[in-house]
Scaffold this active site. Structure first.
Site, PDB file in Angstrom:
ATOM      1  N   PRO A  49      28.181  65.664   6.515  1.00  0.00           N
ATOM      2  CA  PRO A  49      29.552  66.136   6.278  1.00  0.00           C
ATOM      3  C   PRO A  49      30.642  65.162   6.725  1.00  0.00           C
ATOM      4  CG  PRO A  49      28.626  67.223   8.189  1.00  0.00           C
ATOM      5  CD  PRO A  49      27.516  66.405   7.601  1.00  0.00           C
ATOM      6  N   ASP A  78      30.350  57.586  -2.200  1.00  0.00           N
ATOM      7  CA  ASP A  78      31.331  58.565  -2.671  1.00  0.00           C
ATOM      8  C   ASP A  78      32.599  58.489  -1.839  1.00  0.00           C
ATOM      9  OD1 ASP A  78      29.692  59.465  -4.638  1.00  0.00           O
ATOM     10  OD2 ASP A  78      28.977  61.221  -3.547  1.00  0.00           O
ATOM     11  N   LYS A 127      33.939  60.571  -6.653  1.00  0.00           N
ATOM     12  CA  LYS A 127      33.986  61.662  -7.628  1.00  0.00           C
ATOM     13  C   LYS A 127      34.674  62.825  -6.935  1.00  0.00           C
ATOM     14  CE  LYS A 127      30.294  62.373 -10.125  1.00  0.00           C
ATOM     15  NZ  LYS A 127      30.839  62.040 -11.437  1.00  0.00           N
ATOM     16  N   GLY A 180      27.165  64.862   2.391  1.00  0.00           N
ATOM     17  CA  GLY A 180      26.293  66.022   2.540  1.00  0.00           C
ATOM     18  C   GLY A 180      24.847  65.672   2.280  1.00  0.00           C
ATOM     19  N   THR A 236      23.720  69.252   5.013  1.00  0.00           N
ATOM     20  CA  THR A 236      24.668  69.788   4.045  1.00  0.00           C
ATOM     21  C   THR A 236      25.822  70.493   4.768  1.00  0.00           C
ATOM     22  OG1 THR A 236      24.861  71.082   2.016  1.00  0.00           O
ATOM     23  CG2 THR A 236      23.490  72.014   3.762  1.00  0.00           C
ATOM     24  N   MET A 270      32.919  73.777  -3.083  1.00  0.00           N
ATOM     25  CA  MET A 270      33.954  73.341  -4.029  1.00  0.00           C
ATOM     26  C   MET A 270      34.675  74.529  -4.662  1.00  0.00           C
ATOM     27  SD  MET A 270      31.513  70.420  -5.753  1.00  0.00           S
ATOM     28  CE  MET A 270      30.149  71.603  -5.829  1.00  0.00           C
TER      29      MET A 270
END
Length: 496
Positions: A245, A268, A290, A322, A351, A405
């Site tokens: 995280p 990312d 992204k 994650g 995660t 999300m």
């Protein structure tokens, strides 16, 4: 390498530059060289023993010695005791000079004499008269680890040393000696490049286990021969690595090793700078962010880039926030790479749901509250809620549900759950930037989800947790709020 259009970013995507250092860490060869120690105290004895352990000839200038120092000199032929005070002539041919001085005047005299002679100098416990400092040492020689806090907190350096001592097995000394003895033989067998690095990575895997045995050297050299025989020209591979995280301390050891071995890292936008700092400094870094609502790389371009780099013989790390196997589109990337015959390794990460539970101190599957836990995506490819979610099951009161999300769809999530029969007072948690310095959290009920997300904002990805498993967190939050109101009321009463 035209496959990927790099994203504009203020993130450093070039090989890492060294951050500022308080002092330059240097490992100094003193074998056979002359060293000066002025003073006969226990503190001087410890420094003298350290110099002798490095192979130096230690000349001690002191009219009297402590009992500890006298015993040390009597037991070791590398010490030469001069029963007098030091003089400028003492510095001739010296490589290093150390003193334990009674006052600043004596310290200044020793310091300036050493400087005039061009000899690096350290006056014990007197930083202004030190050209260098000693660190706290972990000794697995030829593996030597030194820790420095630049004099700010010696006790912290000692604590760090104790932590490192537990991580480095005593057998590491034997493995390091073995590495030294076989290095030239291995280098003669394996040319520089991926094959040689693969050999030494395998060596490291064994070095943190049991001590080497009599036949270990022969086994290692045989391994080197097999690596050469099996090596294919320009054979690269891709490793999907979960960055967790954000908190770098939550990385697995395997993830750190993958970062240290990478030639190229495709990361990312959500990967923290602290995680990237653990990567090999020579590795090329490419941002392939992204993010919802922002300019993003196309998945097809990311896939093409990984393929091109691997076929060029590079060791590629695809670094995902994650866990790559949970809403990380890893399945698409694995299928694409396997179709091209490119080896793929996967290193799971922590995660966000697990990190959120840890931060709140709750169990997602507390047996008094939940018999199941679900991870659900909060948006589809079109940016709305997925069409085929079973809201009746999601509203089941004995289940913990985590929406990933779900920031922009929080209002819809609330409405669908309530319509499916979930109680409006069901505990709910909203968190963003979990484990990071800008972490935000809200604890309340499902009925207020939309307002909660509006309060926290959607600049960072939102994680929504729903279910009775969060009742303890809700109870604690309500107690803190009540105590805060009582304290405010007390202050107002005092003011009156």
């Amino acid at each position: 390498m035209d496959a990927l259009q790099l994203l504009p970013s203020d993130r450093n995507t070039s090989p890492a530059h060294m951050a500022p250092l308080a002092k330059l860490p240097v490992f100094w060869a003193l074998e056979g060289k002359s060293a000066i120690v002025a003073g006969g105290s226990d503190a001087a004895a410890w420094k003298a023993e350290l110099l002798a352990a490095c192979g130096a000839e230690v000349h001690v200038y002191a009219e009297e010695l402590s009992g500890t120092f006298a015993n040390l000199i009597n037991q070791d032929g590398r010490f030469f005791h001069h029963r007098k005070q030091w003089s400028p002539a003492s510095f001739e041919d010296a490589a290093i000079a150390i003193a334990d001085c009674e006052n600043d005047e004596a310290a200044a005299a020793f310091f300036h004499a050493a400087c005039r002679a061009g000899v690096p100098v350290n006056v014990i416990d007197n930083p202004k008269y030190c050209q260098f400092q000693f660190g706290s040492i972990v000794n697995r020689s030829p593996v030597v680890v030194a820790i420095s806090t630049d004099g700010a907190a010696p006790i912290l350096a000692q604590a760090i040393r104790r932590r490192i001592e537990t991580l480095l097995p005593p057998a590491l000394k034997s493995w390091a000696e073995l590495a030294h003895s076989i290095r030239e033989k291995v280098n003669a067998k394996i040319s520089p490049g991926a094959a040689r690095r693969a050999f030494w990575e395998g060596f490291v895997d064994r070095a943190f286990g049991a001590a080497p045995e009599t036949q270990t050297e022969a086994e290692l050299l045989a391994d080197a021969g097999r690596i050469v025989a099996q090596a294919k020209p320009s054979s690269g591979r891709v490793t999907l690595v979960g960055a967790g995280p954000g908190d770098a301390e939550l990385l697995t050891l395997k993830a750190v090793r993958a970062l240290q071995a990478a030639d190229v890292i495709l990361f990312d936008d959500l990967v923290s700078d602290e995680v990237l700092e653990l990567a090999r400094r020579e590795a090329k870094r490419m941002l392939v962010g992204k993010r919802g609502g922002r300019t993003s790389c196309k998945q097809e371009d990311i896939n093409a880039t990984m393929i091109a780099l691997a076929k060029a013989g590079k060791r590629v790390v695809r670094l995902k926030s994650g866990d790559p196997m949970i809403f990380g589109r890893a399945g698409e990337e694995i299928a694409c790479l396997e179709q091209e015959g490119i080896p793929v390794d996967i290193v799971p990460g922590i995660t966000s749901a697990s990190a959120m539970a840890a931060r709140l101190g709750v169990s997602l599957t507390h047996r008094d509250h939940a018999q199941a836990v679900r991870f659900v995506t909060g948006h589809s490819r079109l940016g709305d809620l997925p069409e085929h979610l079973d809201w009746q099951n999601l509203a089941e009161p004995r289940t913990t549900t985590i929406f990933y999300m779900g920031g922009r769809t929080a209002g819809q999530i609330r409405a669908r759950l309530l319509a499916a029969g979930m109680a409006a007072k069901t505990p709910a948690v909203v968190m963003s930037a979990v484990t990071r310095s800008d972490e935000k959290r809200w604890i309340g009920t499902v009925n207020d989800l939309a307002e909660a997300v509006e309060e926290i904002g959607v600049d960072n990805p939102i994680l929504i947790g729903i279910g009775q498993a969060f009742s303890v967190a809700l109870s604690k939050a309500e107690t803190r709020a009540q105590q805060s109101d009582e304290q405010a009321a007390e202050i107002r009463m005092r003011a009156i």
